[in-house]
Design an enzyme around this catalytic site. Structure first.
Site: not given
Ligand code: NDP
Ligand code: 2IT
Length: 448
Positions: A127, A167
């Site tokens: 990561k 992420d």
């Molecule tokens: P994005 O940046 O697209 O969206 C993040 C969302 O979460 C936004 O709505 C953001 O609000 C909110 N957020 C982030 N930090 C905070 C915080 N500290 N407090 C409150 N709200 C918060 O990210 P993703 O959707 O990609 O990721 C969301 C979660 O999913 C993370 O935990 C990530 O690790 C996990 N994840 C993502 C994957 C992927 O493929 N993208 C795969 C597996 C897990 P704001 O815009 O106001 O910051």
């Molecule tokens: O937390 C996760 O699994 C991710 N943000 C996706 C990682 C990836 O390599 O697609």
């Protein structure tokens, strides 16, 4: 009581990394559930598997200097933690968020080892990220930042070495800038990043993968327990990539999405998210990069709750999809009181240990992050396969493979939970199933 071996390894982590609470939490969550495995397989202790698995292969930290549109110099900190490559090249996302520090990247990298193992695709765990805040930055500023970040990162990654992806704060735009810089420096073209644009090596279905996969996992978990998504009310937190496509799939399967949120507050949608509202959110968050509050300003029947989380609203299912520790003990008590039947985690480690304890004690079906959100990295793995074969698959083919992978993850987790005497404890099942493959590979490869 967990075995002395496990407790000693946890205590050693706490001693060594006293300022890394998130990392300590992730280690405790995984290691304590491995107790029955450690008792049944003394070879893991003999080979020092736990001591070795909690220590990253290497930690890379670097300066990321960049200039804003006014010509002012800024310095952020960059990270890449290459945690474990026993079963494949390091693989895991990059997070750009002001809260990023070594503890957060290490917890994410540690979780990623077991998640990637569960997908059945040969990928190790890693990561990275930066404490850079993309909010309010122009495209040109984000580009200069990404160029500077990659100017150091490029020497540490490669299609068979380490393959970063998105992420929080890293989506298609950032992956484009990062890939462009990597290509320019190395003069080569390979699948060194995933989440690329379709047309330049990206996989159809990658943007949807985490959210869709989350709901496929949820569906498996509900079906195995005589329930279904159809007609259920669902609380979703976040409104980014994962939340957007989780909401889409819940709607497609006949569920009702009652909430979305961002770091400023929560929207409550009385009659459930509609098609028109979903399109509005997609444009709001991905194009205009605005605040979720606007959904309430635009549509009747939507209320905005500043500085609040979704967990106080009554619903059947919760899908935390924003960030770590967003459901604490108090929030979990509210979920229990309101009769939630299932929690499946889109975000990484969104529930505190106290919250998890409450789910398990109250027989809430619990889909832990490393199983429930593995669809994103799984389709990243499929993107790597397509790149290696110089081919691209249709959306339907990728989606079908994703569905199968999520089904397998559920079944393997359920089976391991049962085999080790804790049926329906999918946390324990996922941790054990993910761990066993990596641990056996580590034994085969000697003390390295
Ligand atoms: P994005 O940046 O697209 O969206 C993040 C969302 O979460 C936004 O709505 C953001 O609000 C909110 N957020 C982030 N930090 C905070 C915080 N500290 N407090 C409150 N709200 C918060 O990210 P993703 O959707 O990609 O990721 C969301 C979660 O999913 C993370 O935990 C990530 O690790 C996990 N994840 C993502 C994957 C992927 O493929 N993208 C795969 C597996 C897990 P704001 O815009 O106001 O910051
Ligand atoms: O937390 C996760 O699994 C991710 N943000 C996706 C990682 C990836 O390599 O697609």
């Amino acid at each position: 009581m967990v075995s002395e071996y496990i407790e000693n390894v946890i205590q050693r982590v706490i001693q060594r990394d006293p300022h890394q609470p998130e990392f300590q939490q992730a280690v405790r969550e995984v290691l304590t559930t491995l107790d029955p495995v450690i008792k049944e397989h003394p070879e893991f202790e003999e080979h020092g598997i736990l001591e070795r698995i909690v220590e990253p292969d290497r930690v890379i930290m670097f300066r990321v200097p960049w200039t804003d549109d006014q010509g002012r110099v800024h310095v952020n900190r960059g990270f890449r933690v290459q945690f474990n490559n026993a079963i494949g090249p390091y693989k895991g996302g990059l997070r750009f968020h002001p809260s990023v520090n070594l503890s957060i990247i290490k917890f994410l990298g540690f979780e990623q080892i077991f998640k990637n193992s569960l997908t059945g695709i040969p990928m190790g765990g890693g990561k990275g990220g930066s404490d850079f805040d993309p909010k309010g930055k122009s495209d040109a500023e984000v580009m200069r930042f990404c160029q500077s970040f990659m100017t150091e990162l490029y020497r540490h990654i490669g299609a068979n070495i380490d393959v970063p992806a998105g992420d929080i704060g890293v989506g298609g735009r950032e992956i484009g800038f990062l890939f462009g810089t990597w290509k320019k420096i190395t003069k080569s073209w390979e699948g060194v990043l995933t989440g690329k644009g379709y047309g330049w090596g990206g996989s159809l279905g990658r943007p949807e993968a985490t959210g869709f996969g989350l709901v496929y996992f949820l569906e498996e978990m509900l079906h195995a327990n005589g329930e279904d998504i159809k007609g259920k009310t669902v609380l979703i937190s976040g409104s980014g990539n994962v939340a957007q496509y989780a909401a889409r799939k819940v709607m497609d399967l006949g569920g009702k999405v009652l909430t979305l949120s961002d770091s400023n507050g929560t929207v409550y949608i009385k009659d459930g998210l509609t098609e028109e509202m979903w399109e509005f959110v997609m444009e709001l968050k991905n194009v205009r990069r605005g605040r979720i509050k606007e959904l309430a300003e635009k549509f009747d029947g939507v209320e905005y709750y500043p500085d609040e989380k979704p967990w106080k609203f009554k619903a059947d299912i919760a899908l935390p999809s924003a960030t770590q520790n967003e459901i604490n003990g108090k929030d979990a008590e509210m979920l229990v009181k309101n009769g939630v039947i299932a929690v499946a985690e889109g975000a990484n480690m969104p529930s505190t240990l106290e919250a998890i304890d409450l789910y398990l004690k109250n027989d809430i079906l619990y889909g832990p992050a490393k199983a429930a959100n593995a669809g994103g990295v799984a389709v990243s793995g499929l993107e790597m396969s397509q790149n290696a074969q110089f081919t691209s698959w249709s959306f339907e083919e990728v989606d079908r493979k994703l569905r199968n992978i999520m089904k397998n993850i559920f079944q393997e987790s359920a089976k391991a939970a049962e085999e080790y005497g804790h049926p329906k404890n999918y946390l324990m099942g996922a941790n054990i199933a993910g761990f066993l493959k990596v641990a056996r590979a580590m034994i085969d490869q000697g003390v390295v």
